[in-house]
Design an enzyme around this catalytic site. Structure first.
Site, mmCIF file in Angstrom:
data_model
loop_
_atom_site.group_PDB
_atom_site.id
_atom_site.type_symbol
_atom_site.label_atom_id
_atom_site.label_comp_id
_atom_site.label_asym_id
_atom_site.label_seq_id
_atom_site.Cartn_x
_atom_site.Cartn_y
_atom_site.Cartn_z
ATOM 1 N N GLU A 1 0.760 -1.097 -0.082
ATOM 2 C CA GLU A 1 -0.113 0.085 -0.201
ATOM 3 C C GLU A 1 0.899 1.263 0.111
ATOM 4 O OE1 GLU A 1 -2.507 1.517 -0.593
ATOM 5 O OE2 GLU A 1 -4.291 1.017 0.499
ATOM 6 N N ASP A 2 0.413 2.383 -0.501
ATOM 7 C CA ASP A 2 0.966 3.585 -0.400
ATOM 8 C C ASP A 2 1.081 4.329 0.875
ATOM 9 O OD1 ASP A 2 -1.719 4.069 -0.836
ATOM 10 O OD2 ASP A 2 -1.570 5.526 -2.491
ATOM 11 N N ASP B 1 -4.525 5.435 6.374
ATOM 12 C CA ASP B 1 -5.082 6.517 6.600
ATOM 13 C C ASP B 1 -6.206 6.057 7.537
ATOM 14 O OD1 ASP B 1 -5.478 9.627 6.117
ATOM 15 O OD2 ASP B 1 -7.447 8.787 5.712
ATOM 16 N N ARG C 1 2.023 12.177 -9.137
ATOM 17 C CA ARG C 1 2.515 10.627 -9.117
ATOM 18 C C ARG C 1 3.929 10.521 -9.500
ATOM 19 N NH1 ARG C 1 -2.316 7.477 -7.887
ATOM 20 N NH2 ARG C 1 -3.970 7.770 -8.861
ATOM 21 N N PHE D 1 -2.412 15.874 4.092
ATOM 22 C CA PHE D 1 -2.643 15.416 2.787
ATOM 23 C C PHE D 1 -0.963 15.418 1.882
ATOM 24 C CE2 PHE D 1 -3.647 15.446 -1.688
ATOM 25 C CZ PHE D 1 -4.343 14.075 -1.863
HETATM 26 P P1 5GP Z 1 -7.543 4.506 3.938
HETATM 27 O O1 5GP Z 1 -8.644 3.366 3.384
HETATM 28 O O2 5GP Z 1 -6.614 3.901 4.915
HETATM 29 O O3 5GP Z 1 -8.635 5.690 4.706
HETATM 30 O O4 5GP Z 1 -7.092 5.216 2.938
HETATM 31 C C1 5GP Z 1 -6.305 4.642 2.022
HETATM 32 C C2 5GP Z 1 -6.077 5.128 0.877
HETATM 33 O O5 5GP Z 1 -6.526 6.387 0.689
HETATM 34 C C3 5GP Z 1 -4.736 5.088 0.366
HETATM 35 O O6 5GP Z 1 -4.375 3.863 -0.256
HETATM 36 C C4 5GP Z 1 -4.693 6.308 -0.682
HETATM 37 O O7 5GP Z 1 -5.007 5.848 -1.937
HETATM 38 C C5 5GP Z 1 -5.635 7.384 -0.083
HETATM 39 N N1 5GP Z 1 -4.802 8.283 0.733
HETATM 40 C C6 5GP Z 1 -5.000 8.333 2.192
HETATM 41 N N2 5GP Z 1 -4.260 9.614 2.557
HETATM 42 C C7 5GP Z 1 -3.649 10.119 1.464
HETATM 43 C C8 5GP Z 1 -2.703 11.361 1.091
HETATM 44 O O8 5GP Z 1 -2.362 11.749 2.217
HETATM 45 N N3 5GP Z 1 -2.651 11.557 -0.017
HETATM 46 C C9 5GP Z 1 -3.058 10.674 -0.926
HETATM 47 N N4 5GP Z 1 -2.640 11.315 -2.329
HETATM 48 N N5 5GP Z 1 -3.732 9.759 -0.968
HETATM 49 C C10 5GP Z 1 -4.130 9.513 0.464
HETATM 50 MG MG MG Z 2 -3.699 3.237 -2.071
#
Ligand code: 5GP
Ligand code: MG
Length: 177
Positions: free
Chosen positions: A102-103, A106, A168, A155
């Site tokens: 995963e990147d 959050d 990206r 963010f």
């Molecule tokens: P979660 O499901 O944990 O809330 O969010 C995960 C996904 O939300 C990540 O895989 C990513 O794609 C997106 N995301 C969450 N925080 C950020 C951020 O600070 N920047 C970006 N570009 N994407 C985010």
């Molecule tokens: Mg992601």
């Protein structure tokens, strides 16, 4: 590193390319030791984790398999509260040691949604490798085995992460001003 403008927002440097690559190398070394003698399958969560995965997999240097899934949960700069699966879960993960790449974690919703499905299709083991983690934003309980950097609840873009599909290609990570 200078600030960058993507659509209507400005971003300032946060993690340098050198810092990212050094940390990715450490994670690769750790994965290589933990998965020694096995052939894990990396499951890359598109699109954001594609760039991280390419560097991480080469940093491990171990025999592996590679597959992909596209999930989306973000709209603009905030979590939408729902996870959309744009591609089907690869069925070949049954019996495999799966490392989800995963990147960023959050709220944790995306991984909370995916992991039970991996177990349901018979993955032998699962682990999460994420470049970034926002502990202050997390709402869902997760075991995070491999975390590159813990960051504040801001963010970020770059190194695969986008703002409305832009940013990206940046080699470093930038934070919203
Ligand atoms: P979660 O499901 O944990 O809330 O969010 C995960 C996904 O939300 C990540 O895989 C990513 O794609 C997106 N995301 C969450 N925080 C950020 C951020 O600070 N920047 C970006 N570009 N994407 C985010
Ligand atoms: Mg992601």
């Amino acid at each position: 590193m200078n600030k960058v403008k993507l659509h209507d927002l400005e971003f300032v440097p946060y993690l340098s390319e050198a810092d990212i690559l050094a940390r990715v190398q450490e994670l690769g070394t750790q994965l290589a030791a933990d998965y020694s003698g096995r052939t894990p399958c990396f499951l890359v969560v598109l699109k954001g984790a594609a760039i991280f995965a390419a560097d991480l997999i080469r940093a491990t240097g171990i025999p592996c398999e590679l597959t992909f899934i596209e999930l989306a949960s973000y709209e603009g700069t905030a979590s939408s509260g729902a996870v959309r699966m744009a591609t089907k879960l690869p069925q070949r993960l049954s019996g495999k040691d799966v490392i989800v790449v995963e990147d960023i974690i959050d709220t944790g919703r995306t991984m909370h949604f995916l992991l039970p499905q991996l177990e349901a299709i018979g993955a032998k083991s699962t682990a999460i490798a994420t470049l970034l983690h926002k502990p202050d934003a997390q709402q869902f309980d997760l075991d995070l085995q491999y975390v590159g950097f813990e960051i504040p609840n801001d963010f970020v873009v770059g190194y695969g992460l986008d703002y409305e599909q832009h940013g990206r290609e940046l080699s470093a990570i930038y934070v919203k001003k």
